[in-house]
Motif scaffolding. Structure first.
Motif, PDB file in Angstrom:
ATOM      1  N   PHE A 123       0.820  -1.212   0.000  1.00  0.00           N
ATOM      2  CA  PHE A 123       0.000   0.000   0.000  1.00  0.00           C
ATOM      3  C   PHE A 123       0.859   1.269   0.000  1.00  0.00           C
ATOM      4  O   PHE A 123       0.420   2.304  -0.500  1.00  0.00           O
ATOM      5  CB  PHE A 123      -0.970  -0.028   1.169  1.00  0.00           C
ATOM      6  N   VAL A 124       2.063   1.197   0.550  1.00  0.00           N
ATOM      7  CA  VAL A 124       2.991   2.322   0.407  1.00  0.00           C
ATOM      8  C   VAL A 124       3.287   2.549  -1.072  1.00  0.00           C
ATOM      9  O   VAL A 124       3.288   3.687  -1.565  1.00  0.00           O
ATOM     10  CB  VAL A 124       4.300   2.052   1.180  1.00  0.00           C
ATOM     11  N   HIS A 125       3.522   1.452  -1.785  1.00  0.00           N
ATOM     12  CA  HIS A 125       3.763   1.546  -3.232  1.00  0.00           C
ATOM     13  C   HIS A 125       2.597   2.223  -3.939  1.00  0.00           C
ATOM     14  O   HIS A 125       2.792   3.144  -4.740  1.00  0.00           O
ATOM     15  CB  HIS A 125       3.978   0.139  -3.809  1.00  0.00           C
ATOM     16  N   GLU A 126       1.374   1.798  -3.645  1.00  0.00           N
ATOM     17  CA  GLU A 126       0.221   2.358  -4.338  1.00  0.00           C
ATOM     18  C   GLU A 126       0.026   3.833  -3.992  1.00  0.00           C
ATOM     19  O   GLU A 126      -0.262   4.658  -4.873  1.00  0.00           O
ATOM     20  CB  GLU A 126      -1.042   1.559  -3.975  1.00  0.00           C
ATOM     21  N   MET A 127       0.201   4.185  -2.731  1.00  0.00           N
ATOM     22  CA  MET A 127      -0.024   5.576  -2.343  1.00  0.00           C
ATOM     23  C   MET A 127       1.106   6.492  -2.817  1.00  0.00           C
ATOM     24  O   MET A 127       0.912   7.699  -2.965  1.00  0.00           O
ATOM     25  CB  MET A 127      -0.207   5.652  -0.833  1.00  0.00           C
ATOM     26  N   ALA A 128       2.283   5.908  -3.072  1.00  0.00           N
ATOM     27  CA  ALA A 128       3.370   6.701  -3.644  1.00  0.00           C
ATOM     28  C   ALA A 128       2.980   7.238  -5.018  1.00  0.00           C
ATOM     29  O   ALA A 128       3.412   8.321  -5.421  1.00  0.00           O
ATOM     30  CB  ALA A 128       4.642   5.863  -3.739  1.00  0.00           C
ATOM     31  N   HIS A 129       2.160   6.489  -5.736  1.00  0.00           N
ATOM     32  CA  HIS A 129       1.693   6.964  -7.047  1.00  0.00           C
ATOM     33  C   HIS A 129       0.907   8.273  -6.901  1.00  0.00           C
ATOM     34  O   HIS A 129       1.027   9.175  -7.739  1.00  0.00           O
ATOM     35  CB  HIS A 129       0.826   5.905  -7.722  1.00  0.00           C
ATOM     36  N   GLN A 130       0.089   8.359  -5.853  1.00  0.00           N
ATOM     37  CA  GLN A 130      -0.655   9.598  -5.635  1.00  0.00           C
ATOM     38  C   GLN A 130       0.282  10.737  -5.255  1.00  0.00           C
ATOM     39  O   GLN A 130       0.131  11.869  -5.725  1.00  0.00           O
ATOM     40  CB  GLN A 130      -1.694   9.396  -4.536  1.00  0.00           C
ATOM     41  N   MET A 131       1.286  10.444  -4.442  1.00  0.00           N
ATOM     42  CA  MET A 131       2.227  11.481  -4.040  1.00  0.00           C
ATOM     43  C   MET A 131       3.055  11.995  -5.214  1.00  0.00           C
ATOM     44  O   MET A 131       3.494  13.145  -5.234  1.00  0.00           O
ATOM     45  CB  MET A 131       3.142  10.945  -2.933  1.00  0.00           C
ATOM     46  N   LEU A 132       3.266  11.130  -6.216  1.00  0.00           N
ATOM     47  CA  LEU A 132       4.057  11.506  -7.391  1.00  0.00           C
ATOM     48  C   LEU A 132       3.175  11.861  -8.586  1.00  0.00           C
ATOM     49  O   LEU A 132       3.668  11.966  -9.705  1.00  0.00           O
ATOM     50  CB  LEU A 132       4.994  10.353  -7.776  1.00  0.00           C
ATOM     51  N   PHE A 133       1.885  12.045  -8.339  1.00  0.00           N
ATOM     52  CA  PHE A 133       0.918  12.227  -9.418  1.00  0.00           C
ATOM     53  C   PHE A 133       1.284  13.392 -10.338  1.00  0.00           C
ATOM     54  O   PHE A 133       1.166  13.298 -11.553  1.00  0.00           O
ATOM     55  CB  PHE A 133      -0.478  12.437  -8.825  1.00  0.00           C
TER      56      PHE A 133
ATOM     57  N   ARG B 268      19.315   8.431   7.161  1.00  0.00           N
ATOM     58  CA  ARG B 268      18.766   8.894   8.435  1.00  0.00           C
ATOM     59  C   ARG B 268      17.475   8.143   8.738  1.00  0.00           C
ATOM     60  O   ARG B 268      16.531   8.197   7.972  1.00  0.00           O
ATOM     61  CB  ARG B 268      18.485  10.401   8.390  1.00  0.00           C
ATOM     62  N   MET B 269      17.462   7.454   9.867  1.00  0.00           N
ATOM     63  CA  MET B 269      16.287   6.658  10.206  1.00  0.00           C
ATOM     64  C   MET B 269      15.105   7.533  10.593  1.00  0.00           C
ATOM     65  O   MET B 269      13.969   7.193  10.341  1.00  0.00           O
ATOM     66  CB  MET B 269      16.617   5.701  11.345  1.00  0.00           C
ATOM     67  N   ARG B 270      15.359   8.676  11.232  1.00  0.00           N
ATOM     68  CA  ARG B 270      14.260   9.526  11.700  1.00  0.00           C
ATOM     69  C   ARG B 270      13.894  10.548  10.631  1.00  0.00           C
ATOM     70  O   ARG B 270      14.249  11.733  10.716  1.00  0.00           O
ATOM     71  CB  ARG B 270      14.638  10.227  13.002  1.00  0.00           C
ATOM     72  N   VAL B 271      13.234  10.106   9.594  1.00  0.00           N
ATOM     73  CA  VAL B 271      12.810  10.996   8.524  1.00  0.00           C
ATOM     74  C   VAL B 271      11.299  10.945   8.416  1.00  0.00           C
ATOM     75  O   VAL B 271      10.660   9.974   8.819  1.00  0.00           O
ATOM     76  CB  VAL B 271      13.453  10.624   7.162  1.00  0.00           C
ATOM     77  N   ASP B 272      10.717  11.988   7.847  1.00  0.00           N
ATOM     78  CA  ASP B 272       9.270  12.000   7.652  1.00  0.00           C
ATOM     79  C   ASP B 272       8.944  11.654   6.204  1.00  0.00           C
ATOM     80  O   ASP B 272       9.831  11.413   5.377  1.00  0.00           O
ATOM     81  CB  ASP B 272       8.682  13.362   8.049  1.00  0.00           C
ATOM     82  N   GLY B 273       7.650  11.655   5.909  1.00  0.00           N
ATOM     83  CA  GLY B 273       7.217  11.262   4.565  1.00  0.00           C
ATOM     84  C   GLY B 273       7.722  12.181   3.479  1.00  0.00           C
ATOM     85  O   GLY B 273       8.116  11.725   2.393  1.00  0.00           O
ATOM     86  N   ASN B 274       7.741  13.475   3.729  1.00  0.00           N
ATOM     87  CA  ASN B 274       8.209  14.420   2.719  1.00  0.00           C
ATOM     88  C   ASN B 274       9.688  14.206   2.404  1.00  0.00           C
ATOM     89  O   ASN B 274      10.110  14.293   1.241  1.00  0.00           O
ATOM     90  CB  ASN B 274       7.984  15.859   3.201  1.00  0.00           C
ATOM     91  N   THR B 275      10.478  13.894   3.427  1.00  0.00           N
ATOM     92  CA  THR B 275      11.904  13.646   3.210  1.00  0.00           C
ATOM     93  C   THR B 275      12.115  12.396   2.373  1.00  0.00           C
ATOM     94  O   THR B 275      12.985  12.355   1.497  1.00  0.00           O
ATOM     95  CB  THR B 275      12.635  13.495   4.559  1.00  0.00           C
ATOM     96  N   ILE B 276      11.320  11.357   2.628  1.00  0.00           N
ATOM     97  CA  ILE B 276      11.426  10.136   1.828  1.00  0.00           C
ATOM     98  C   ILE B 276      11.139  10.431   0.359  1.00  0.00           C
ATOM     99  O   ILE B 276      11.850   9.964  -0.535  1.00  0.00           O
ATOM    100  CB  ILE B 276      10.464   9.055   2.374  1.00  0.00           C
ATOM    101  N   MET B 277      10.109  11.228   0.084  1.00  0.00           N
ATOM    102  CA  MET B 277       9.793  11.533  -1.314  1.00  0.00           C
ATOM    103  C   MET B 277      10.896  12.381  -1.945  1.00  0.00           C
ATOM    104  O   MET B 277      11.202  12.229  -3.132  1.00  0.00           O
ATOM    105  CB  MET B 277       8.442  12.254  -1.397  1.00  0.00           C
ATOM    106  N   ASP B 278      11.528  13.257  -1.170  1.00  0.00           N
ATOM    107  CA  ASP B 278      12.656  14.024  -1.687  1.00  0.00           C
ATOM    108  C   ASP B 278      13.822  13.102  -2.060  1.00  0.00           C
ATOM    109  O   ASP B 278      14.489  13.309  -3.084  1.00  0.00           O
ATOM    110  CB  ASP B 278      13.130  15.047  -0.644  1.00  0.00           C
TER     111      ASP B 278
END
Length: 257
Positions: free
Chosen positions: A101-111, A179-189
């Protein structure tokens, strides 16, 4: 004397050791969990919160493994899945469902994002979503073996690159989270920043697979197999010998009758 507690600790240790192994036995027969539809709703809610997204509408009716209907606004995103199809591929515990589901929702984040790194943007978007899953797994200490196995079994198509490459980029994402302590926005960056390097270092494989896929689509359908005539087989063929012996015996029985 080895106690039950020691056995349980040993079992947990071996489970930890194989958490990223990608093979048939580990994927289908080890570390399975009873994941319910209520569990999936909770998983999707947690993933959405991590990436600071509205929770999508969730449906358990899907003709493929899982898919997301994208919208210009994240609150219009719809996520559907097929529980039985996913379990048959090895997506059969909480960690594997989470990464799916992370994979599927990544599509929306990269829409709205276009990588423009390859002739098939859809392939690159799929790889980016796979990398997101790998980064998310590293951030939350999730096991990846089952998810990588399910991906590795998929052959390239018009919409998806070959599974071997997808498995590799999940592992790249998992190993390259500094860095283990990252948020969602950092992961997408990280995904956006790292994708060009992955594509360019694997460009020959992408291009070769894409050419093979295009060539296969242009091939005419294979003619139906022609029936085999027993008489045309060589006399040394064991099947022919058995059939001919049966025929002779049948003819002999008919003469006697």
């Amino acid at each position: 004397m080895v106690t039950q507690e020691v056995y349980e600790h040993m079992a947990e240790w071996w489970k930890f050791q194989r958490r990223h192994e990608c093979n048939l036995f580990e994927a289908l027969f080890k570390d399975r969990e009873d994941v319910t539809e209520e569990d999936i709703v909770a998983i999707v809610i947690n993933v959405a919160e991590f990436f600071n997204m509205p929770t999508p509408e969730i449906s358990s009716k899907c003709e493929t493994f899982a898919e997301v209907l994208l919208g210009d606004n994240a609150d219009k995103c719809e996520l559907s899945y097929n529980m039985e199809m996913l379990k048959k591929t090895g997506i059969n515990n909480n960690d594997a469902f989470t990464l799916c589901f992370v994979h599927e929702m990544a599509h929306q984040m990269l829409f709205h994002y276009r990588f423009s790194l390859f002739c098939s943007e859809r392939w690159i978007q799929e790889l980016a979503a796979d990398m997101t899953a790998g980064l998310y797994a590293a951030r939350h200490l999730l096991t990846t073996g089952k998810f990588k196995y399910a991906l590795s079994r998929q052959k390239y198509s018009l919409t998806h690159p070959d599974g071997k490459l997808r498995k590799e980029i999940v592992e790249c994402g998992r190993q390259n989270l500094e860095r283990m302590r990252v948020d969602g926005n950092t992961i997408m960056d990280i995904v956006i920043r790292y994708m060009p390097f992955f594509v360019y270092t694997h460009y020959d494989t992408l291009e070769s697979d894409y050419r093979k896929m295009a060539y296969e689509l242009e091939l005419p359908s294979s003619p139906p197999p022609q029936p085999v005539r027993i008489e045309d087989l060589p006399d040394s063929n064991l099947i022919k010998q058995v059939v001919m012996k049966h025929r002779k015996q049948k003819d002999k029985d008919n003469e006697n009758n």
